[in-house]
Design a protein around this motif. Structure first.
Motif, PDB file in Angstrom:
ATOM      1  N   ASP A   1       0.836  -1.192   0.000  1.00 17.32           N
ATOM      2  CA  ASP A   1       0.000   0.000   0.000  1.00 17.32           C
ATOM      3  C   ASP A   1       0.875   1.248   0.000  1.00 17.32           C
ATOM      4  O   ASP A   1       2.100   1.182  -0.005  1.00 17.32           O
TER       5      ASP A   1
ATOM      6  N   LYS B   1       1.337   0.954   8.086  1.00 18.93           N
ATOM      7  CA  LYS B   1      -0.062   1.230   7.748  1.00 18.93           C
ATOM      8  C   LYS B   1      -0.574   2.443   8.524  1.00 18.93           C
ATOM      9  O   LYS B   1      -1.637   2.416   9.137  1.00 18.93           O
TER      10      LYS B   1
ATOM     11  N   PHE C   1      -4.002   3.832   7.286  1.00 20.56           N
ATOM     12  CA  PHE C   1      -5.104   2.946   7.665  1.00 20.56           C
ATOM     13  C   PHE C   1      -5.435   3.090   9.151  1.00 20.56           C
ATOM     14  O   PHE C   1      -6.603   3.215   9.529  1.00 20.56           O
TER      15      PHE C   1
END
Length: 265
Positions: free
Chosen positions: A43, A141, A144
């Motif tokens: 990501d 992350k 997120f």
């Protein structure tokens, strides 16, 4: 050259094993292997980390059409916060938040001889601190985890505000608006994950998402507050402007896509 092939080539150029790279990016060796084999895609957070580790631009990693003509497109040196820097910022923000809470409580008590508005301010400051916390403490992350905090924190905040103001309708209206906003945030996150190679297109989709979201929030506020006058003409006008901007971004995406295709020929 695919993203996985670039990761593998850069890793070998740096003399890193898959285990060593995995430790730097805080993932497993199997994850690095899947990235290199093209079985999964990192990501945006991991793309940023890899670009820093290898010293190349994120565009070079993401765009398959960016093959090296002779040498890699190494990026200019950029400042990236270290773990120590993040801890310092966290301590500073925590101290500022605590000081702000104390000032609000003291001023409220000495001016009104009771605690009223300061409780609302205190709740908002604590909520903001919890929202910022993941961006300064998460190892991976980050986006997120920050969005997860953004999705969770408003629920207790709205409940506390309704309790302080002794107004159940604030909780009901606040929760409805929160649900709509959180859904919109995750849709936007999904758009950027899906269209990270075409940012102009992503911005266009985001603007299209904002049209029903703004209309929904306006109608929710009007339902729970009948005295509020809803200007439909203004809503229609704003929607048209937003739609026009979205079309402009789609047009830019089309132009840049054509330009890339022409340079490849």
């Amino acid at each position: 050259m695919t993203l996985g092939e670039k990761i593998q080539k850069l890793r070998k150029q740096q003399g890193l094993s898959q285990e060593a790279l995995a430790e730097k990016v805080t993932v497993t060796r199997q994850t690095i292997s899947k990235w290199e084999l093209g079985q999964s895609t990192p990501d945006l957070d991991f793309i940023a980390q890899l670009s820093d580790i290898f010293g190349v631009t994120s565009d070079y990693l993401i765009k398959e059409d960016m093959t090296e003509p002779g040498e890699l497109p190494y990026k200019k040196r950029q400042y990236r916060l270290s773990e120590r820097g993040k801890r310092i910022i966290l301590v500073f923000l925590s101290a500022m938040a605590l000081a702000a809470i104390c000032i609000c409580l003291i001023c409220d008590y000495f001016t009104a001889e009771k605690l009223s508005w300061s409780m609302i301010s205190t709740s908002a400051i604590i909520a903001a601190w919890f929202v910022v916390l993941p961006s300064l403490t998460a190892k991976g992350k980050i986006i997120f985890k920050t969005l997860l905090a953004v999705s969770i924190v408003p629920v207790p905040l709205v409940a506390i505000l309704a309790l302080i103001l002794n107004s159940p309708f604030i909780f009901t209206m606040g929760m409805c608006i929160t649900v709509v906003s959180v859904i919109a945030v995750w849709i936007i996150y999904g758009i950027f994950r899906k269209c990270y190679k075409n940012l102009w297109r992503a911005f266009g989709y985001v603007l299209l998402v904002m049209i029903p979201v703004s209309i929904a929030i306006t109608y929710i506020a009007a339902i729970f507050n009948p005295e509020m006058q809803h200007d439909r003409t203004s809503s229609v006008f704003n929607s048209i402007i937003t739609f026009a901007l979205a079309l402009m971004f789609f047009g830019l995406d089309y132009l840049f896509s054509r330009k890339r295709e022409e340079t490849q020929k």
